[in-house]
Design a protein around this motif. Structure first.
Motif, PDB file in Angstrom:
ATOM      1  N   PRO A   1      20.560  12.923  -6.110  1.00 15.03           N
ATOM      2  CA  PRO A   1      20.612  13.823  -7.324  1.00 15.03           C
ATOM      3  C   PRO A   1      19.164  13.797  -7.796  1.00 15.03           C
ATOM      4  CG  PRO A   1      21.429  11.421  -7.717  1.00 15.03           C
ATOM      5  CD  PRO A   1      21.009  11.737  -6.338  1.00 15.03           C
ATOM      6  N   HIS A   2      18.277  13.656  -7.102  1.00 10.59           N
ATOM      7  CA  HIS A   2      16.822  13.422  -7.513  1.00 10.59           C
ATOM      8  C   HIS A   2      16.121  14.556  -7.034  1.00 10.59           C
ATOM      9  CE1 HIS A   2      17.656   9.457  -8.960  1.00 10.59           C
ATOM     10  NE2 HIS A   2      18.071   9.121  -7.753  1.00 10.59           N
ATOM     11  N   THR A   3      15.046  15.236  -7.614  1.00  5.98           N
ATOM     12  CA  THR A   3      14.515  16.199  -7.445  1.00  5.98           C
ATOM     13  C   THR A   3      13.215  15.682  -6.781  1.00  5.98           C
ATOM     14  OG1 THR A   3      13.585  16.758  -9.579  1.00  5.98           O
ATOM     15  CG2 THR A   3      15.554  17.460  -8.965  1.00  5.98           C
ATOM     16  N   VAL A   4      12.473  16.816  -5.816  1.00  2.00           N
ATOM     17  CA  VAL A   4      11.198  16.522  -5.264  1.00  2.00           C
ATOM     18  C   VAL A   4      10.399  17.819  -5.901  1.00  2.00           C
ATOM     19  CG1 VAL A   4       9.700  16.586  -3.299  1.00  2.00           C
ATOM     20  CG2 VAL A   4      11.905  15.476  -3.172  1.00  2.00           C
ATOM     21  N   PRO A   5       9.706  17.785  -6.671  1.00  2.00           N
ATOM     22  CA  PRO A   5       9.149  18.926  -7.380  1.00  2.00           C
ATOM     23  C   PRO A   5       8.236  19.682  -6.405  1.00  2.00           C
ATOM     24  CG  PRO A   5       8.260  17.133  -8.369  1.00  2.00           C
ATOM     25  CD  PRO A   5       9.200  16.592  -7.449  1.00  2.00           C
ATOM     26  N   ARG A   6       8.293  20.989  -6.870  1.00  2.77           N
ATOM     27  CA  ARG A   6       7.447  21.944  -6.110  1.00  2.77           C
ATOM     28  C   ARG A   6       5.944  21.247  -6.250  1.00  2.77           C
ATOM     29  NH1 ARG A   6       8.472  28.051  -5.730  1.00  2.77           N
ATOM     30  NH2 ARG A   6       6.697  27.967  -4.776  1.00  2.77           N
ATOM     31  N   THR A   7       5.520  20.903  -7.235  1.00  2.00           N
ATOM     32  CA  THR A   7       4.226  20.835  -7.683  1.00  2.00           C
ATOM     33  C   THR A   7       3.479  19.672  -6.726  1.00  2.00           C
ATOM     34  OG1 THR A   7       4.859  18.816  -9.228  1.00  2.00           O
ATOM     35  CG2 THR A   7       4.281  21.002 -10.199  1.00  2.00           C
ATOM     36  N   ARG A   8       4.453  18.655  -6.212  1.00  2.00           N
ATOM     37  CA  ARG A   8       4.163  17.759  -5.321  1.00  2.00           C
ATOM     38  C   ARG A   8       3.569  18.564  -3.867  1.00  2.00           C
ATOM     39  NH1 ARG A   8       7.467  12.497  -4.616  1.00  2.00           N
ATOM     40  NH2 ARG A   8       5.671  12.085  -2.859  1.00  2.00           N
ATOM     41  N   VAL A   9       4.310  19.500  -3.632  1.00  2.00           N
ATOM     42  CA  VAL A   9       4.087  20.167  -2.397  1.00  2.00           C
ATOM     43  C   VAL A   9       2.780  21.047  -2.406  1.00  2.00           C
ATOM     44  CG1 VAL A   9       5.110  21.992  -0.924  1.00  2.00           C
ATOM     45  CG2 VAL A   9       6.458  20.382  -1.714  1.00  2.00           C
ATOM     46  N   ASP A  10       2.677  21.768  -3.795  1.00  2.00           N
ATOM     47  CA  ASP A  10       1.551  22.446  -3.849  1.00  2.00           C
ATOM     48  C   ASP A  10       0.085  21.579  -3.904  1.00  2.00           C
ATOM     49  OD1 ASP A  10       3.123  24.628  -4.419  1.00  2.00           O
ATOM     50  OD2 ASP A  10       3.226  24.437  -6.555  1.00  2.00           O
ATOM     51  N   ALA A  11       0.298  20.467  -4.490  1.00  2.00           N
ATOM     52  CA  ALA A  11      -0.743  19.719  -4.486  1.00  2.00           C
ATOM     53  C   ALA A  11      -1.378  19.133  -3.088  1.00  2.00           C
ATOM     54  CB  ALA A  11      -0.509  18.144  -5.440  1.00  2.00           C
ATOM     55  N   LEU A  12      -0.381  18.916  -2.278  1.00  2.00           N
ATOM     56  CA  LEU A  12      -0.670  18.604  -0.727  1.00  2.00           C
ATOM     57  C   LEU A  12      -1.228  19.875  -0.280  1.00  2.00           C
ATOM     58  CD1 LEU A  12      -0.700  16.678   1.651  1.00  2.00           C
ATOM     59  CD2 LEU A  12       1.817  17.424   2.068  1.00  2.00           C
ATOM     60  N   LEU A  13      -0.645  20.865  -0.176  1.00  2.00           N
ATOM     61  CA  LEU A  13      -1.302  22.142   0.171  1.00  2.00           C
ATOM     62  C   LEU A  13      -2.618  22.498  -0.290  1.00  2.00           C
ATOM     63  CD1 LEU A  13       1.821  24.709  -0.107  1.00  2.00           C
ATOM     64  CD2 LEU A  13       0.821  23.827   2.059  1.00  2.00           C
ATOM     65  N   SER A  14      -3.053  22.222  -1.505  1.00  2.00           N
ATOM     66  CA  SER A  14      -4.382  22.246  -2.010  1.00  2.00           C
ATOM     67  C   SER A  14      -5.281  21.160  -1.182  1.00  2.00           C
ATOM     68  CB  SER A  14      -4.341  22.316  -3.464  1.00  2.00           C
ATOM     69  OG  SER A  14      -4.118  20.755  -3.914  1.00  2.00           O
ATOM     70  N   ALA A  15      -4.860  20.167  -0.755  1.00  2.00           N
ATOM     71  CA  ALA A  15      -5.424  19.375  -0.025  1.00  2.00           C
ATOM     72  C   ALA A  15      -5.590  19.467   1.467  1.00  2.00           C
ATOM     73  CB  ALA A  15      -5.171  17.812  -0.428  1.00  2.00           C
ATOM     74  N   VAL A  16      -4.869  20.307   2.031  1.00  2.00           N
ATOM     75  CA  VAL A  16      -5.073  20.487   3.326  1.00  2.00           C
ATOM     76  C   VAL A  16      -5.444  22.173   3.722  1.00  2.00           C
ATOM     77  CG1 VAL A  16      -3.792  20.663   5.549  1.00  2.00           C
ATOM     78  CG2 VAL A  16      -2.991  19.043   3.758  1.00  2.00           C
ATOM     79  N   PRO A  17      -6.689  22.341   4.017  1.00  2.00           N
ATOM     80  CA  PRO A  17      -7.111  23.692   4.465  1.00  2.00           C
ATOM     81  C   PRO A  17      -6.174  24.490   5.493  1.00  2.00           C
ATOM     82  CG  PRO A  17      -8.937  21.937   4.393  1.00  2.00           C
ATOM     83  CD  PRO A  17      -7.774  21.270   4.564  1.00  2.00           C
ATOM     84  N   ALA A  18      -5.902  25.555   5.010  1.00  2.00           N
ATOM     85  CA  ALA A  18      -5.176  26.406   5.875  1.00  2.00           C
ATOM     86  C   ALA A  18      -6.227  26.499   7.270  1.00  2.00           C
ATOM     87  CB  ALA A  18      -5.052  27.810   5.278  1.00  2.00           C
TER      88      ALA A  18
END
Length: 219
Positions: free
Chosen positions: A20-37
């Protein structure tokens, strides 16, 4: 490892559901911002869009692994490391990517909780003495003395006394290596099982999920 195929029916701010617990997109966005494409291999818009979709799916897997590991730490009575938004992903060695796959290697670099689970699993591995001795006997090339290496001694073609390091001198190192390998196998097994019930929002599926058209079965 089999990629999960389920999809979440949740609000736009959810990347995945763990029970029932959500993993928010904001956590994914934060990781993406820390990993250069990575530098694009092509400038075609459809290829760039595909690469970005896959990058988001990859980052979701890393974040989910961290959340699952935090829950596993709590279940095992281990200290749960504090959740810290990443400013940058720790460097991941190419050898680690080759051995573990990019998702698991990145998860272990990003997640203190994942490293805690791995350490606990590794510590619980019992390596029989016979396996340690067998490894030593089958890999004599790894235990040649420096002098034997300089002389080009063939470790499997007949060595003289003193050409090979004594078993007693290398036993602890071999034991630790085998325990580490067993711990990693246990970690893979744990993560496979833990992820089996995760439900992913559209656009956050496992990169190897064949239910989306541009899947890649790479870990």
């Amino acid at each position: 490892m089999k990629p999960p195929h389920s999809h979440a029916h949740a609000d736009a701010g959810t990347a995945a559901l763990i029970g029932p617990h959500t993993v928010p997109r904001t956590r994914v966005d934060a990781l993406l911002s820390a990993v250069p494409a990575r530098d694009p291999e092509t400038s075609r818009p459809e290829s760039l869009a595909r690469a970005e979709r896959q990058r988001r799916r990859w980052a979701t897997q890393v974040v989910v692994a961290d959340e699952l590991a935090r829950r596993e730490c709590a279940a095992r009575g281990l200290k749960v490391p504090p959740e810290v938004a990443p400013e940058r992903l720790l460097a991941v060695a190419e050898s680690e990517v080759a051995d573990l796959g990019s998702i698991v290697a990145a998860a272990l670099a990003h997640s203190a909780a994942a490293r805690t689970v791995l350490d606990a699993l590794e510590a619980g591995q019992a390596v029989p003495e016979a396996d340690v001795r067998d490894y030593y006997d089958r890999n004599r090339d790894r235990f040649l003395t420096p002098d034997a290496l300089r002389r080009g001694v063939d470790p499997f073609g007949g060595t003289a006394p003193g050409d090979v390091l004594p078993y007693e001198d290398v036993r602890e190192g071999v034991l630790e290596e085998l325990r580490r390998a067993a711990g990693r196998r246990a970690f893979f097994g744990w993560l496979d099982q833990a992820r089996s019930g995760v439900v992913y929002a559209h656009g956050h599926e496992h990169p190897g999920d064949p239910s989306h058209p541009d899947h890649e079965h790479r870990h």
